[in-house]
Design a protein around this motif. Sequence first.
Motif: not given
Length: 120
Positions: A46-72
């Motif tokens: 729960d950060q004080a700063q904004d964050e933009w993130v890009c997945l360059l390789q691999g696959e991941a699943t994030l939980w963001i404010a109650g929503e599950t987000v799948r990234l490739g």
Amino acid sequence: MTKPGNLFANLPSLNEGESFTDLLRLRHLRIERILSSDRPDTQLYDQAQDEWVCLLQGEATLWIAGETVRLGAGDYCFIPARTPHRVLWTSREPHCLWLAVHLYPEPPADADDVSHPVQP
């Protein structure tokens, strides 16, 4: 001008958790490379700063404010300041390699006006 670097060079060997490497710190901006093992830390952020993130390789699943987000590989998302989020899952092969850009409302206490490139 700083010496050029390579995001895929000198990656550490990880059995668990993540490795965070600052690529640039400049006033309100921090750019970091993150390498995640297949057993990432599931800490809630729960950060004080904004964050933009890009997945360059691999696959991941994030939980963001109650929503599950799948990234490739190649996917990116913006996480506004004060948005709770965590990593739920990351791939084993290849490990997840991220590029994260943090935008602070005020310069962090350890920021200065010079860049800090990755040291090979």
